[in-house]
Design a protein around this motif. Sequence first.
Motif, PDB file in Angstrom:
ATOM      1  N   PHE A 400       0.859  -1.192   0.000  1.00 42.11           N
ATOM      2  CA  PHE A 400       0.000   0.000   0.000  1.00 42.11           C
ATOM      3  C   PHE A 400       0.892   1.238   0.000  1.00 42.11           C
ATOM      4  O   PHE A 400       2.092   1.140   0.272  1.00 42.11           O
ATOM      5  N   ALA A 401       0.309   2.379  -0.333  1.00 42.03           N
ATOM      6  CA  ALA A 401       1.096   3.607  -0.419  1.00 42.03           C
ATOM      7  C   ALA A 401       1.467   4.102   0.974  1.00 42.03           C
ATOM      8  O   ALA A 401       0.651   4.053   1.899  1.00 42.03           O
ATOM      9  N   VAL A 402       2.694   4.555   1.116  1.00 38.93           N
ATOM     10  CA  VAL A 402       3.160   5.068   2.411  1.00 38.93           C
ATOM     11  C   VAL A 402       3.609   6.514   2.235  1.00 38.93           C
ATOM     12  O   VAL A 402       4.009   6.920   1.150  1.00 38.93           O
ATOM     13  N   PRO A 403       3.539   7.314   3.318  1.00 34.59           N
ATOM     14  CA  PRO A 403       4.073   8.679   3.246  1.00 34.59           C
ATOM     15  C   PRO A 403       5.594   8.639   3.116  1.00 34.59           C
ATOM     16  O   PRO A 403       6.210   7.610   3.402  1.00 34.59           O
ATOM     17  N   SER A 404       6.202   9.723   2.682  1.00 30.29           N
ATOM     18  CA  SER A 404       7.660   9.716   2.508  1.00 30.29           C
ATOM     19  C   SER A 404       8.328   9.558   3.878  1.00 30.29           C
ATOM     20  O   SER A 404       8.113  10.341   4.791  1.00 30.29           O
ATOM     21  N   THR A 405       9.120   8.506   3.986  1.00 35.63           N
ATOM     22  CA  THR A 405       9.624   8.046   5.284  1.00 35.63           C
ATOM     23  C   THR A 405      11.087   7.633   5.174  1.00 35.63           C
ATOM     24  O   THR A 405      11.508   7.095   4.145  1.00 35.63           O
ATOM     25  N   LEU A 406      11.822   7.876   6.236  1.00 30.60           N
ATOM     26  CA  LEU A 406      13.176   7.329   6.367  1.00 30.60           C
ATOM     27  C   LEU A 406      13.215   6.439   7.603  1.00 30.60           C
ATOM     28  O   LEU A 406      12.885   6.892   8.698  1.00 30.60           O
TER      29      LEU A 406
END
Length: 766
Positions: A400-406
Motif C-alpha cells: 500500500f502507499a506510504v508517506p515519505s519516510t526514512l
Amino acid sequence: MSERRRFAVHGVVQGVGFRPFVYVTATALGLTGSVANDAEGVIIEVEGADAALDELARRLHADAPPLATVTSVDSESIEGCGGTGFVIGATQGGDRARTLASPDVATCADCLRELVDPGDRRYRHPFITCTNCGPRFTIMTALPYDRATTTMAGFPMCPACRREYDNPRDRRFHAQPIGCHDCGPHLELITPGAESVTGQLAVNATRMALRDGAIVAVKGIGGYHLACDAGNEQAVAELRTRKRRGDKPFAVMVVDLATADELVHIDDAERTLLGGARRPIVLLARRPSAAIAESVAPGNPDLGVMLPYTPMHTLLFGIDGDEQGPRALVMTSGNLGGEPIVYDDAEALHRLGALADGWLRHDRPIEVPCDDSVVRVVDGAELAVRRSRGYAPLPVALPFAVPSTLAVGADLKSTCCVAEGRYAWLSQHVGDMDDLATVQAFGAAEKHLELLTGVVPDQLVADAHPGYHSSAWARAHAAGRLVHTVQHHHAHVAAVMAEHGLDGTAPVIGISFDGTGYGDDGAVWGGEVLLADYKDFRRVAHLAYVPLAGGDASVLRPYRMALAHLRAAGVNWDTALPGDTTLASVAACPPAERDVLAHQLDTGFGCVPTSSMGRLFDAVASLLGVRHAVDYEAQAAIELEGLARGINSSDGGSGYGFDCAADVFDAASVIRSIVADLSAGVDTATIAARFHAGVARLVGELAGRARADGGPDTVVLSGGVFQNVVLLRAARHALREQGFTVLVPTQLPPNDGGLALGQVLIAAAG
Ligand SMILES: [Zn+2]
Ligand SMILES: [Zn+2]
C-alpha cells in the motif's frame, strides 16, 4: 486501423538499455514516434497499425532488456499526428526524479568475449562495459542517469566511443560508463619503495605478487578488497593478523565455476546465482578435499564463494597468454576490524597502509561504497544474508502507499530505508554502528539514497531501543520531523510481511527468533511469538527469561549463557560426566569468574532478563564444547549448525521437548535432556541435531497453539536465528505439515539488515 498511443513505463528502466530496446522494437514493427526518459520512467509515443501497437505493448513486458524491471505500463490513446521515423528523445529533467536507479552489474558475456579477443579494440580493457553491464549505483552522483551524473564525467569520450554511444543500434548506445584504452580509466599498481607500474603490466605484476604470497589492496566497484592467495596458509594467516580479524570467515573469489566445484558443493540454483548478473558471495558447503588454507574460514562448515564480476578481476586471474597466478583468491573488504569498507584512494593508502603490500587501483572514482552481497540457497530459494552490491538500490514494491519516510534500522548490520508511495528502497549494507566511521558512512549512504530516489522524508522511524546509535542518529537528524519508534521484533515480522506483499488487513503469527531486541518491558527479547499486523502486535508467547549477566560479556562468552541456563534448569554446575570430566562450559569458565557469575545470577546484580533464542543457541554450543568465546555475531550458532548438519534429520528424532505453558516456553527441560545425553555418552553431533529438531518442533507447536486460540493460518518466520538452514528447513516442514502458509525472508535478510523495511510499514500503518 491506425492509431497513436502513449505508453508510460515504470520500474527500473533507466541506465539499462531500455530506450534502444524500444527504438529497435518499434522500428522493427514499422511504428513511428519517440521514446524518452522522464522523471517518472520512460514515455513512449507511437503511431501505427493496431496489431503492431498491441505487439509492442506485449514486448515491453516480455522482451525487456535483462537488467530492466518493468513494474507497470500505462497506456492511453492520443490524437494521431503522423510523422515518419522514430526518435530517441533526450532525457527530460523533472524537479523530482522517480526513475529507478540500477544496481551494479557483473560483466556480461558479450563484453567478456571482446575482453579476450586480440582483434577487438577493447582487448584487455579492464573497464569494458555496455548497456547490459558494469557499474551503476556506485558511480551515480544524481538522477537522471547520464554521463554527466556519474563519476565518468571526468573522462571525455574519444571519437570511436562517442560513435558507439550515439548509435541507437550499437550495444553501447547511451552506456554511460563506456570508455576504451584511449579515453577510459587506467590501472596502476603502487608498491612501497618501487616505481609504480600501469595498465596490463600492473595487472601482471599484481598476479605474480599474489602468487608469491603478497597481500594486495585491489580497488573494485564498491571499494577496496584485500586480496591474497587463498591456498597459501601463510599469506591468509598474515592477512588475518594484520586485519585483526579473529575467526570471521573470508570470502573467496575463484577464477571459474569449475574451480568452485572443486572447493564446494553447488546445486543448480546456487550455480545460477554464482554466475548471474548480481554476482553475490554464495555460502556453500565446503568439500573436505578443498585446497583452501585453513585460515580462510576456520571452524566454518561453509565457504563464501564468488566469481569475478569486473573485467579487471578477469584479467587479474589471467587470460590466454598470461603467466598463471592463484586460481582462488581471498577477497575480503578492505578495512580494519569492524570499520566501513575503504573506497577513497587517498584513504586506502593511509588506512590500509599497515595491511597491504601493494595497491592495485584505478582512477574512476567510487561515489558510494558498497560491500559484496552474501546469500544462501535454501530449498532452491534465495535467502539473503547481506543485501548490498548487485541488489541495492533495487526497490521493494509495497502493498500500500506510504508517506515519505526514512527508517534507520538497528545497530547491527545496519541499513536504512527510504520509502514513498508504493516503493521502498533499502540502502547497501553499512556495517555495525559501533564506531564513528560507520555512523558517518551511514549518513553518507542515506544522503545518496535520497538523491537517487528523490524521496524527501517527512518522518523518521527508529528502533525502540533507547541506547541505539541508529535511534540517536534519527533524533539528531530529525530537524523537527516526527521520529516514530518501533519494537524490534514487530519490525522483523513486518519486514517479511511486506516482502511477501501482505496488505496487513489480516494478522499473522509472527515467530521472531534472534539475538537481541529491546522489549516493551525493558527485557532483552529474542524468542518471541507475536500476533501481528502492521498497526500493532500482541506478544502471545516467549522463551522463559533467564538472566543475561553483564550484557556484552555474556554475548561474547557463550559459556556464561550456558551456566545461566544450567542454573535456570536446576542443573548443578559440578555435574560429573563420563570419564570423571566436567561440563565443557564449566571448564571453560575461570573459577574466579564462575564465583562472580554465581553471585550475579543469585542476586540479579548486573543482570537483565532475556528471552533470546540466539543466546540459547550460544549456550548449547558451549555445552557441547563447540564454542565458548565468539568474535563475530552468530559464530557459535553457525558452528553448532555445522555440527548438526552431519547428522541425518531422522537421527535427530523428534528432538528435545520444551515445556510449553500458556504464554511461556521454557528451555529448562531441553538443557536437562542435553546434560543427560552428555552423561550417557551420546556424541555431540547427535545432540546438536536433536536440539535443532526440538526447536523446529517447538515452532510448529507454538504456531498450533496460537491458531487454536483463534489465530490465523499464516506464519511468518523472522530474525537472525533463521539464517540457520537446518532450522529453517525443519521449521517450515513442521508448519506445512499442519497446513500453515509459511512466509520466510528471501530478498531481505532475516537478520537486522532487513529491519528498516518493517519499520517503514509499521510507521505508515500507525
Ligand atoms: Zn557488457
Ligand atoms: Zn574511447
